[in-house]
Scaffold this motif. Structure first.
Motif, PDB file in Angstrom:
ATOM      1  N   ALA A  52       5.700  -1.998 -16.954  1.00 57.61           N
ATOM      2  CA  ALA A  52       6.371  -2.024 -15.645  1.00 57.61           C
ATOM      3  C   ALA A  52       5.567  -1.246 -14.612  1.00 57.61           C
ATOM      4  N   LEU A  53       4.916  -0.162 -15.051  1.00 59.24           N
ATOM      5  CA  LEU A  53       4.090   0.618 -14.134  1.00 59.24           C
ATOM      6  C   LEU A  53       2.765  -0.078 -13.836  1.00 59.24           C
ATOM      7  N   SER A  54       2.134  -0.688 -14.840  1.00 57.46           N
ATOM      8  CA  SER A  54       0.876  -1.399 -14.578  1.00 57.46           C
ATOM      9  C   SER A  54       1.130  -2.592 -13.665  1.00 57.46           C
ATOM     10  N   PHE A  55       2.234  -3.319 -13.906  1.00 59.90           N
ATOM     11  CA  PHE A  55       2.584  -4.450 -13.038  1.00 59.90           C
ATOM     12  C   PHE A  55       2.850  -3.983 -11.616  1.00 59.90           C
ATOM     13  N   SER A  56       3.677  -2.941 -11.471  1.00 61.64           N
ATOM     14  CA  SER A  56       4.071  -2.517 -10.124  1.00 61.64           C
ATOM     15  C   SER A  56       2.913  -1.873  -9.361  1.00 61.64           C
ATOM     16  N   THR A  57       1.974  -1.242 -10.075  1.00 58.38           N
ATOM     17  CA  THR A  57       0.803  -0.673  -9.395  1.00 58.38           C
ATOM     18  C   THR A  57      -0.068  -1.786  -8.819  1.00 58.38           C
ATOM     19  N   ILE A  58      -0.323  -2.817  -9.616  1.00 56.99           N
ATOM     20  CA  ILE A  58      -1.099  -3.963  -9.127  1.00 56.99           C
ATOM     21  C   ILE A  58      -0.366  -4.659  -7.987  1.00 56.99           C
ATOM     22  N   ALA A  59       0.955  -4.817  -8.140  1.00 53.21           N
ATOM     23  CA  ALA A  59       1.752  -5.463  -7.093  1.00 53.21           C
ATOM     24  C   ALA A  59       1.721  -4.657  -5.801  1.00 53.21           C
ATOM     25  N   ALA A  60       1.802  -3.324  -5.912  1.00 58.22           N
ATOM     26  CA  ALA A  60       1.756  -2.478  -4.720  1.00 58.22           C
ATOM     27  C   ALA A  60       0.418  -2.633  -3.994  1.00 58.22           C
ATOM     28  N   ILE A  61      -0.671  -2.726  -4.754  1.00 62.32           N
ATOM     29  CA  ILE A  61      -1.994  -2.924  -4.147  1.00 62.32           C
ATOM     30  C   ILE A  61      -2.040  -4.247  -3.390  1.00 62.32           C
ATOM     31  N   ILE A  62      -1.521  -5.322  -3.995  1.00 58.09           N
ATOM     32  CA  ILE A  62      -1.539  -6.641  -3.362  1.00 58.09           C
ATOM     33  C   ILE A  62      -0.723  -6.640  -2.077  1.00 58.09           C
ATOM     34  N   LEU A  63       0.492  -6.076  -2.124  1.00 66.60           N
ATOM     35  CA  LEU A  63       1.367  -6.093  -0.952  1.00 66.60           C
ATOM     36  C   LEU A  63       0.842  -5.191   0.157  1.00 66.60           C
ATOM     37  N   GLN A  64       0.325  -4.010  -0.203  1.00 60.51           N
ATOM     38  CA  GLN A  64      -0.224  -3.114   0.822  1.00 60.51           C
ATOM     39  C   GLN A  64      -1.458  -3.731   1.474  1.00 60.51           C
ATOM     40  N   GLU A  65      -2.292  -4.408   0.677  1.00 61.04           N
ATOM     41  CA  GLU A  65      -3.475  -5.071   1.231  1.00 61.04           C
ATOM     42  C   GLU A  65      -3.059  -6.160   2.215  1.00 61.04           C
ATOM     43  N   THR A  66      -2.017  -6.903   1.877  1.00 64.01           N
ATOM     44  CA  THR A  66      -1.542  -7.965   2.760  1.00 64.01           C
ATOM     45  C   THR A  66      -1.068  -7.387   4.088  1.00 64.01           C
ATOM     46  N   ALA A  67      -0.254  -6.338   4.030  1.00 62.54           N
ATOM     47  CA  ALA A  67       0.267  -5.728   5.258  1.00 62.54           C
ATOM     48  C   ALA A  67      -0.860  -5.163   6.116  1.00 62.54           C
ATOM     49  N   ALA A  68      -1.824  -4.489   5.489  1.00 62.67           N
ATOM     50  CA  ALA A  68      -2.934  -3.896   6.234  1.00 62.67           C
ATOM     51  C   ALA A  68      -3.855  -4.975   6.806  1.00 62.67           C
ATOM     52  N   ARG A  69      -4.087  -6.034   6.050  1.00 64.66           N
ATOM     53  CA  ARG A  69      -4.934  -7.134   6.536  1.00 64.66           C
ATOM     54  C   ARG A  69      -4.327  -7.788   7.767  1.00 64.66           C
ATOM     55  N   MET A  70      -3.005  -7.934   7.776  1.00 67.99           N
ATOM     56  CA  MET A  70      -2.327  -8.506   8.929  1.00 67.99           C
ATOM     57  C   MET A  70      -2.489  -7.614  10.156  1.00 67.99           C
ATOM     58  N   THR A  71      -2.454  -6.302   9.941  1.00 68.45           N
ATOM     59  CA  THR A  71      -2.634  -5.372  11.054  1.00 68.45           C
ATOM     60  C   THR A  71      -4.055  -5.423  11.598  1.00 68.45           C
ATOM     61  N   ILE A  72      -5.048  -5.456  10.706  1.00 67.90           N
ATOM     62  CA  ILE A  72      -6.444  -5.548  11.129  1.00 67.90           C
ATOM     63  C   ILE A  72      -6.683  -6.829  11.924  1.00 67.90           C
ATOM     64  N   ALA A  73      -6.053  -7.925  11.488  1.00 59.68           N
ATOM     65  CA  ALA A  73      -6.256  -9.223  12.147  1.00 59.68           C
ATOM     66  C   ALA A  73      -5.599  -9.283  13.512  1.00 59.68           C
ATOM     67  N   SER A  74      -4.394  -8.725  13.632  1.00 58.86           N
ATOM     68  CA  SER A  74      -3.604  -8.892  14.860  1.00 58.86           C
ATOM     69  C   SER A  74      -3.616  -7.679  15.779  1.00 58.86           C
ATOM     70  N   GLY A  75      -3.987  -6.500  15.227  1.00 54.80           N
ATOM     71  CA  GLY A  75      -3.905  -5.280  16.022  1.00 54.80           C
ATOM     72  C   GLY A  75      -2.492  -4.759  16.155  1.00 54.80           C
ATOM     73  N   LYS A  76      -1.557  -5.307  15.397  1.00 57.71           N
ATOM     74  CA  LYS A  76      -0.156  -4.900  15.464  1.00 57.71           C
ATOM     75  C   LYS A  76       0.323  -4.483  14.076  1.00 57.71           C
ATOM     76  N   ASN A  77       1.335  -3.585  14.047  1.00 57.62           N
ATOM     77  CA  ASN A  77       1.852  -3.174  12.752  1.00 57.62           C
ATOM     78  C   ASN A  77       2.805  -4.229  12.204  1.00 57.62           C
ATOM     79  N   LEU A  78       3.244  -4.038  10.973  1.00 60.68           N
ATOM     80  CA  LEU A  78       4.028  -5.046  10.276  1.00 60.68           C
ATOM     81  C   LEU A  78       5.322  -5.381  11.016  1.00 60.68           C
TER      82      LEU A  78
END
Length: 440
Positions: free
Chosen positions: A47-73
């Motif tokens: 559960a921890l290995s899954f959630s750590t990988i999942a947290a990386i994927i979701l945080q990367e998505t949110a940050a990538r959207m900010t870099i692309a648009s200049g706006k926060n989530l």
């Protein structure tokens, strides 16, 4: 854009994103992980290995959207969803995040109180709660707590190192470690802890807090920073779970402290007590702030009301979360069950936030084709939605079933019902984001 970064760039990015690991290594992580180890040894490591990988994927998505648009989530969601339907979506997201923050806040204060009581057991729990709450309120009011937060984070990090040292000495072979890190298992009675482990690692409000951290970074810097920072947080969580195996007798903070003392001497008690207090107090500042920042990012763009950090609206939001946590923290609630339930609540809310993120991350008009989600980003996000949705629905059913409202205890049929509901949801999302997107 270069895909390679220098060591100094990578280290600077790690420091920048370390706020994420500091945010989820709170009393909830210490309590839920160590209790999972005490009850089930290494069986819930997956559960921890899954959630750590999942947290990386979701945080990367949110940050990538900010870099692309200049706006926060929150601003991105506010732009994407307009009209009455959009207001309802934003309100639902805010309520989900604020409710989760309030649940966390109770656990944060209870954890900080428990850290104090390990050293000063004769102090009044009510008075400690009030002093901590007033301290949080003062720091949030003046909006100047960065130096204190960094100092507290250092104490939490030192506690994490102590847990890693203890985990290395746990009597478990490499085969047992490898098997439980990869293969899911569901021991009887472990449902609440499993969703709690996920809820304490993938913190919904971290997506809003972390979305603006990547401003000015390249994609490569941002990705390395998130992978390292969240990965380190996941390693500490795994170490805490492993250390829980050493607990003898009934689970309690005192028993966990004694297990650390057996390996580290009196230093173990000191590191655990101060670390637990630091984790609780720093998180007790972060949770109300996160609720206010979420409201600010969701509602400020189309509202004439003032949502600055010193505005009445901003302070009302963090004040409501702080008061809620203080109220429940002063009622004499047992800290360990309350903290585990708080993590489970956030795990149940997680699919709602993840689905909203999925829709926003596929908006090519807003983000551009180069920054919008591709096939594999959508594929792995759908896995996260599916797992968290299934576990969340089963956790809700388990709570209802235990009070005997519908079917006899431990009924099998509803598990299949939850599976069907999850499958229908995932198939619908897969058609929209995997098949239809691929054809466009």
């Amino acid at each position: 854009m270069s895909k390679r970064i220098t060591f100094s760039q990578g280290f600077s990015s790690l420091l920048l994103w370390s706020v994420l690991s500091a945010a989820f290594i709170g009393p909830g992580t210490v309590t839920t992980c160590s209790q999972a180890g005490a009850a089930y040894r290494l069986q819930l490591l997956w559960a921890l290995s899954f959630s750590t990988i999942a947290a990386i994927i979701l945080q990367e998505t949110a940050a990538r959207m900010t870099i692309a648009s200049g706006k926060n989530l929150g601003q991105i969601i506010a732009i994407k969803y307009g009209g009455v339907q959009g207001r309802n979506i934003k309100l639902a997201l805010f309520i989900a995040v604020a409710f989760g923050c309030a649940a966390y806040q109770t656990g944060n204060l209870l954890g900080a109180i428990s850290g104090v009581l390990l050293f000063l057991p004769d102090l009044s729990r009510v008075w400690i709660t009030l002093v901590l709450a007033l301290g949080c309120a003062a720091l949030l009011w003046i909006n100047n707590f960065q130096v204190l937060s960094r100092a507290l984070s250092i104490l939490v990090a030192v506690m994490g190192v102590a847990f890693i040292y203890v985990a290395i000495q746990v009597p478990a072979g490499l085969g047992e470690w490898a098997q439980n890190l990869v293969l899911p298992s569901f021991p009887e009675g472990s449902g609440l802890l499993i969703i709690g482990l996920i809820g304490t690692t993938i913190v919904p409000y971290n997506l809003f807090l972390g979305s603006s951290i990547g401003h000015g970074q390249s994609l490569a810097e941002m990705r390395w920073g998130i992978v390292l920072a969240v990965g380190i947080g996941g390693i500490i969580s795994i170490a805490i779970l492993a250390a829980g195996i050493l607990i003898t007798g009934a689970y309690s903070y005192e028993a966990l402290s004694a297990a650390l003392e057996a390996k580290l001497g009196i230093l173990g008690i000191v590191l655990f007590g101060t670390g637990l207090f630091a984790a609780g107090f720093s998180s007790a500042i972060t949770a109300p702030l996160a609720a206010a920042v979420t409201a600010q990012s969701l509602f400020s763009s189309e509202s004439k009301a003032d949502w600055s950090a010193h505005s009445r609206n901003f302070r009302l939001v963090w004040g409501a979360v702080l008061i809620t946590g203080t109220l429940f923290g002063s009622l004499g609630i047992r800290p360990i069950p309350a903290i585990v339930v708080a993590q489970a609540i956030n795990g149940v809310l997680l699919p709602l936030v993840t689905i909203a993120l999925l829709f926003a991350a596929n908006d090519k008009k807003l983000l551009g084709a180069a920054y919008a989600n591709g096939f594999w980003s959508n594929f792995f996000t759908l896995i996260i939605v599916g797992v968290t949705c299934f576990l969340g629905l089963n956790n809700i059913w388990s709570a209802i079933n235990k009070v005997g409202l519908f079917l006899p205890n431990n009924a099998i049929v509803p598990i299949w019902v939850m599976g069907v509901l999850t499958a229908i949801t995932i198939l619908g999302l897969a058609w929209r984001f995997l098949i239809k997107n691929n054809r466009e």
